[in-house]
Design a protein around this motif. Sequence first.
Motif, PDB file in Angstrom:
ATOM      1  N   VAL A  36      48.185  46.414  47.784  1.00  0.00           N
ATOM      2  CA  VAL A  36      47.684  47.002  46.391  1.00  0.00           C
ATOM      3  C   VAL A  36      46.974  45.516  45.843  1.00  0.00           C
ATOM      4  CG1 VAL A  36      48.204  47.928  44.215  1.00  0.00           C
ATOM      5  CG2 VAL A  36      49.505  48.759  46.344  1.00  0.00           C
ATOM      6  N   ILE A  37      47.508  44.503  45.638  1.00  0.00           N
ATOM      7  CA  ILE A  37      46.966  43.308  44.928  1.00  0.00           C
ATOM      8  C   ILE A  37      45.593  43.175  45.760  1.00  0.00           C
ATOM      9  CG2 ILE A  37      47.159  41.003  44.491  1.00  0.00           C
ATOM     10  CD1 ILE A  37      50.068  41.646  43.910  1.00  0.00           C
ATOM     11  N   LEU A  38      45.712  42.983  47.066  1.00  0.00           N
ATOM     12  CA  LEU A  38      44.539  42.784  47.932  1.00  0.00           C
ATOM     13  C   LEU A  38      43.310  43.597  47.449  1.00  0.00           C
ATOM     14  CD1 LEU A  38      46.031  41.664  51.328  1.00  0.00           C
ATOM     15  CD2 LEU A  38      44.660  40.279  49.940  1.00  0.00           C
ATOM     16  N   THR A  39      43.645  44.836  47.296  1.00  0.00           N
ATOM     17  CA  THR A  39      42.810  46.043  47.117  1.00  0.00           C
ATOM     18  C   THR A  39      42.139  45.785  45.914  1.00  0.00           C
ATOM     19  OG1 THR A  39      44.005  47.534  48.728  1.00  0.00           O
ATOM     20  CG2 THR A  39      42.353  48.443  47.212  1.00  0.00           C
ATOM     21  N   VAL A  40      42.845  45.870  44.669  1.00  0.00           N
ATOM     22  CA  VAL A  40      42.396  45.821  43.436  1.00  0.00           C
ATOM     23  C   VAL A  40      41.735  44.800  42.859  1.00  0.00           C
ATOM     24  CG1 VAL A  40      44.252  47.800  43.075  1.00  0.00           C
ATOM     25  CG2 VAL A  40      44.737  45.385  42.407  1.00  0.00           C
ATOM     26  N   THR A  41      41.975  43.757  43.404  1.00  0.00           N
ATOM     27  CA  THR A  41      41.297  42.401  43.165  1.00  0.00           C
ATOM     28  C   THR A  41      40.333  41.992  43.712  1.00  0.00           C
ATOM     29  OG1 THR A  41      42.827  40.870  44.860  1.00  0.00           O
ATOM     30  CG2 THR A  41      43.593  41.286  42.500  1.00  0.00           C
ATOM     31  N   ARG A  42      39.824  42.847  44.618  1.00  0.00           N
ATOM     32  CA  ARG A  42      38.359  42.749  45.325  1.00  0.00           C
ATOM     33  C   ARG A  42      37.188  42.769  44.104  1.00  0.00           C
ATOM     34  NH1 ARG A  42      38.534  44.074  50.877  1.00  0.00           N
ATOM     35  NH2 ARG A  42      36.405  44.721  50.939  1.00  0.00           N
ATOM     36  N   LYS A  43      36.124  42.080  44.418  1.00  0.00           N
ATOM     37  CA  LYS A  43      35.157  41.945  43.290  1.00  0.00           C
ATOM     38  C   LYS A  43      34.696  43.161  42.817  1.00  0.00           C
ATOM     39  CE  LYS A  43      31.208  41.335  46.647  1.00  0.00           C
ATOM     40  NZ  LYS A  43      30.216  40.015  46.730  1.00  0.00           N
TER      41      LYS A  43
END
Length: 220
Positions: A36-43
């Motif tokens: 989830v963190i990897l997804t939502v922190t994308r630019k």
Amino acid sequence: MSANMIDLLLKSLGETCYMVLIAIVLATLIGLPLGVILTVTRKDHIMPNSVVHNVLGAIVNATRSTPFIILMVAIIPFTRMIVGSSIGTTAAIVPLTITAAPFIARVIESSLLEVDRGVIEAAQSMGASPVQIISKVMLPESLHSIVLGITLALIALIGASAMAGALGGGGLGDLAIRYGYQRFQMDVMIATVIVLIVMVQGVQTVGNALSRKLNKNKLS
């Protein structure tokens, strides 16, 4: 095959199921928030943060790129610290969890990225918070894909658990090495392979069926 060997086969099957099931639960508990963190922190996503995304992505990639047999040896001190031993079925759960968690994180990320951006933007326009978007939009929309990904991770763990037997991890791999390979008992080796094939086929069938059901429920 003798009755004693059948008992050993059943005992080893139980050890493999114990290792794999505990590891997949722990790996999912770790991998889900990471994904989830990897997804939502994308630019271009709802909580862009390049530092968090790049650092976490590098850690996940480094762990995924380490062969399981090397990882298992490398973290022996950590395993001993966690469970008090580096040998045995319970000890094997630690490296199994560590090797599966980053895989599941990438599976979750890939599944969440498949969610229609229009749906996410609609939720944002209605004032939904990032947590609400994740829990009520992104995860439900991608659940069927996540199930397929976790199914693949579970199958990979079955294979890894067999390798764990080479280092005293117990289970079917240990049985195949000690009796099938070292004692040249081909009937044991063949039986072990058949059991593993049946396990993988069963896991894949159940995972496919559950994913289809979730997808139908989403569309209905």
